[in-house]
Design a protein around this motif. Structure first.
Motif, PDB file in Angstrom:
ATOM      1  N   GLU A  27     -10.066  -2.067  -1.388  1.00 32.01           N
ATOM      2  CA  GLU A  27     -10.808  -0.813  -1.230  1.00 32.01           C
ATOM      3  C   GLU A  27      -9.879   0.309  -0.768  1.00 32.01           C
ATOM      4  O   GLU A  27      -9.957   1.437  -1.263  1.00 32.01           O
ATOM      5  N   THR A  28      -8.979  -0.016   0.164  1.00 29.45           N
ATOM      6  CA  THR A  28      -7.996   0.974   0.615  1.00 29.45           C
ATOM      7  C   THR A  28      -7.105   1.398  -0.542  1.00 29.45           C
ATOM      8  O   THR A  28      -6.831   2.589  -0.733  1.00 29.45           O
ATOM      9  N   ALA A  29      -6.652   0.428  -1.330  1.00 30.69           N
ATOM     10  CA  ALA A  29      -5.787   0.734  -2.476  1.00 30.69           C
ATOM     11  C   ALA A  29      -6.497   1.613  -3.489  1.00 30.69           C
ATOM     12  O   ALA A  29      -5.907   2.546  -4.054  1.00 30.69           O
ATOM     13  N   ALA A  30      -7.771   1.346  -3.712  1.00 28.53           N
ATOM     14  CA  ALA A  30      -8.534   2.173  -4.645  1.00 28.53           C
ATOM     15  C   ALA A  30      -8.623   3.610  -4.145  1.00 28.53           C
ATOM     16  O   ALA A  30      -8.566   4.563  -4.930  1.00 28.53           O
ATOM     17  N   LEU A  81       0.822  -1.210   0.000  1.00 25.12           N
ATOM     18  CA  LEU A  81       0.000   0.000   0.000  1.00 25.12           C
ATOM     19  C   LEU A  81       0.858   1.262   0.000  1.00 25.12           C
ATOM     20  O   LEU A  81       0.482   2.275  -0.599  1.00 25.12           O
ATOM     21  N   PHE A  82       2.013   1.206   0.649  1.00 28.86           N
ATOM     22  CA  PHE A  82       2.926   2.341   0.551  1.00 28.86           C
ATOM     23  C   PHE A  82       3.601   2.383  -0.822  1.00 28.86           C
ATOM     24  O   PHE A  82       3.864   3.457  -1.354  1.00 28.86           O
ATOM     25  N   ALA A  83       3.884   1.216  -1.396  1.00 27.63           N
ATOM     26  CA  ALA A  83       4.516   1.176  -2.721  1.00 27.63           C
ATOM     27  C   ALA A  83       3.645   1.858  -3.757  1.00 27.63           C
ATOM     28  O   ALA A  83       4.137   2.587  -4.628  1.00 27.63           O
ATOM     29  N   LEU A  84       2.330   1.638  -3.683  1.00 25.18           N
ATOM     30  CA  LEU A  84       1.470   2.282  -4.670  1.00 25.18           C
ATOM     31  C   LEU A  84       1.402   3.784  -4.434  1.00 25.18           C
ATOM     32  O   LEU A  84       1.344   4.567  -5.398  1.00 25.18           O
ATOM     33  N   GLN A  85       1.438   4.215  -3.158  1.00 32.65           N
ATOM     34  CA  GLN A  85       1.441   5.648  -2.880  1.00 32.65           C
ATOM     35  C   GLN A  85       2.720   6.301  -3.407  1.00 32.65           C
ATOM     36  O   GLN A  85       2.683   7.396  -3.979  1.00 32.65           O
ATOM     37  N   ASP A 127      -7.195  -6.805   7.884  1.00 28.42           N
ATOM     38  CA  ASP A 127      -6.542  -5.697   8.579  1.00 28.42           C
ATOM     39  C   ASP A 127      -5.140  -5.475   8.011  1.00 28.42           C
ATOM     40  O   ASP A 127      -4.610  -6.295   7.268  1.00 28.42           O
ATOM     41  N   VAL A 128      -4.519  -4.365   8.403  1.00 29.78           N
ATOM     42  CA  VAL A 128      -3.247  -4.011   7.782  1.00 29.78           C
ATOM     43  C   VAL A 128      -2.114  -3.889   8.797  1.00 29.78           C
ATOM     44  O   VAL A 128      -1.118  -4.588   8.706  1.00 29.78           O
ATOM     45  N   LEU A 152      -3.703   3.276   7.666  1.00 31.76           N
ATOM     46  CA  LEU A 152      -3.365   1.856   7.607  1.00 31.76           C
ATOM     47  C   LEU A 152      -3.375   1.183   8.974  1.00 31.76           C
ATOM     48  O   LEU A 152      -3.302  -0.042   9.073  1.00 31.76           O
ATOM     49  N   VAL A 153      -3.465   1.983  10.045  1.00 33.01           N
ATOM     50  CA  VAL A 153      -3.422   1.409  11.394  1.00 33.01           C
ATOM     51  C   VAL A 153      -4.753   0.736  11.710  1.00 33.01           C
ATOM     52  O   VAL A 153      -5.805   1.370  11.723  1.00 33.01           O
ATOM     53  N   SER A 154      -4.690  -0.574  11.957  1.00 35.89           N
ATOM     54  CA  SER A 154      -5.894  -1.340  12.267  1.00 35.89           C
ATOM     55  C   SER A 154      -6.070  -1.580  13.753  1.00 35.89           C
ATOM     56  O   SER A 154      -7.178  -1.815  14.229  1.00 35.89           O
TER      57      SER A 154
END
Length: 341
Positions: free
Chosen positions: A213-216, A188-192, A332-333, A310-312
């Protein structure tokens, strides 16, 4: 120098004594040596390598031989300084780069300190980690963070740095198409990071719907498996370490493209050699990071990287064992251990 109370004589520390053997212990507070600062630990992120140490006694080539303190994603506030360090730094909020190179070898001399063969790394055997109330670290590894950055985000400068360095290895630039496999924190950080570097099409592959959904929400196209992905990509960012994903992901890299292996996974792994050789796909490994902390801190402050979302789960140090004994669900992440107030 801010009005900061002196550190106590003893502290709580979470020691890993062996496989599945975590113990909360009382121990002396260390004194910072020359060139060091004593950090009152704030928040600590739990990483996949921490889980490997707990369950297997090793993570990649790092092997546990005696009790040690885990925790390499961390920040906090400087409580004391050693000789040669400006006392004005006491009270400063910082994020800590855990990698400590020797500074004298050939790799260090050319700036490639992340591949220093004798480096120490806080949170793996040989260097104290941050799952304790205080830890001494080199002053040069403690980077100031503005108050706009939360303690949790200060801890997550480390995983963002992994993703940033991976993007450097992949030479991601404006207009590139990027395929990210894995929707954990690194993916998720890589895509950001890819989006921040100007990538055009970014696709993240992840079986968990909530992570997709988070990635989207971070601007990526998503797919549940590589079978759903169409087209070829300039760069593959492989963040799972799963053999089948690594193998099949290489088949989605365009001729002359780059496959960047971020996830470690098994000690030995195969790649589709005809596809790699005949299309001249470059395969590149990622060893931690170098010179990333100021860039990531500035990106967090400017809102280019979003970490707190990202904190679950957040646990106090006294309940930190739950991060291993009650693992997050696949949806969860990130777990954050709150050490200090």
């Amino acid at each position: 120098m801010r009005d900061t109370p002196p550190p106590p004589r003893t502290m709580k520390a979470l020691l890993l004594h062996g496989r599945e053997d975590l113990r909360l212990t009382e121990r002396p507070v260390p004194a910072p040596g020359p060139g060091e600062v004593l950090l009152a630990v704030g928040s600590v992120g739990v990483c996949g390598s921490d889980r490997h140490f707990f369950s297997e006694g090793r993570a990649s080539s790092d092997v546990m031989t005696e009790p040690f303190v885990m925790g390499h994603e961390f920040g906090g506030r400087i409580a004391a300084v050693g000789a040669g360090v400006d006392p004005a730094r006491i009270g400063e909020r910082v994020s800590v780069e855990p990698l400590v190179p020797c500074g004298a070898c050939r790799s260090c001399a050319r700036g490639a300190y992340n591949v220093c063969p004798t480096q120490r790394f806080h949170g793996v055997p040989g260097a104290e980690g941050a799952l304790q109330e205080y830890v001494a670290v080199p002053a040069r590894n403690a980077f100031p963070v503005p108050d706009a950055i939360s303690d949790a985000a200060a801890a997550m400068v480390e995983p963002i740095s992994v993703s940033l360095w991976a993007s450097e290895r992949g030479e991601i630039t404006i207009g590139d198409s990027v395929l990210v496999t894995g929707g954990g924190p690194i993916g998720l950080f890589a895509l950001q990071v890819a989006r921040a570097r100007g990538a055009g099409r970014v696709v993240l592959v992840e079986p968990q719907p909530s992570r997709r959904e988070t990635a989207a929400g971070f601007g990526a196209e998503t797919a549940a498996s590589l079978d759903e992905v169409t087209g070829e990509f300039d760069v593959l960012m492989e963040c799972t370490g799963v053999q089948a994903v690594r193998h099949d992901g290489c088949g989605h890299v365009r001729p002359g493209g780059r496959a960047v292996f971020v996830g470690v996974g098994a000690q030995d792994a195969g790649v589709p050699m005809p596809s790699v050789i005949e299309r001249e796909v470059d395969i590149r490994g990622v060893m931690r990071y170098r010179f990333t902390w100021p860039v990531v801190i500035e990106g967090l402050a400017a809102g280019r990287f979003r970490a707190d979302e990202l904190v679950s789960r957040t646990l106090p140090l006294e309940e930190a064992h739950r991060a291993w004994t009650e693992p997050l669900t696949g949806a969860d992440v990130k777990t954050i251990i709150r050490v200090g107030s």
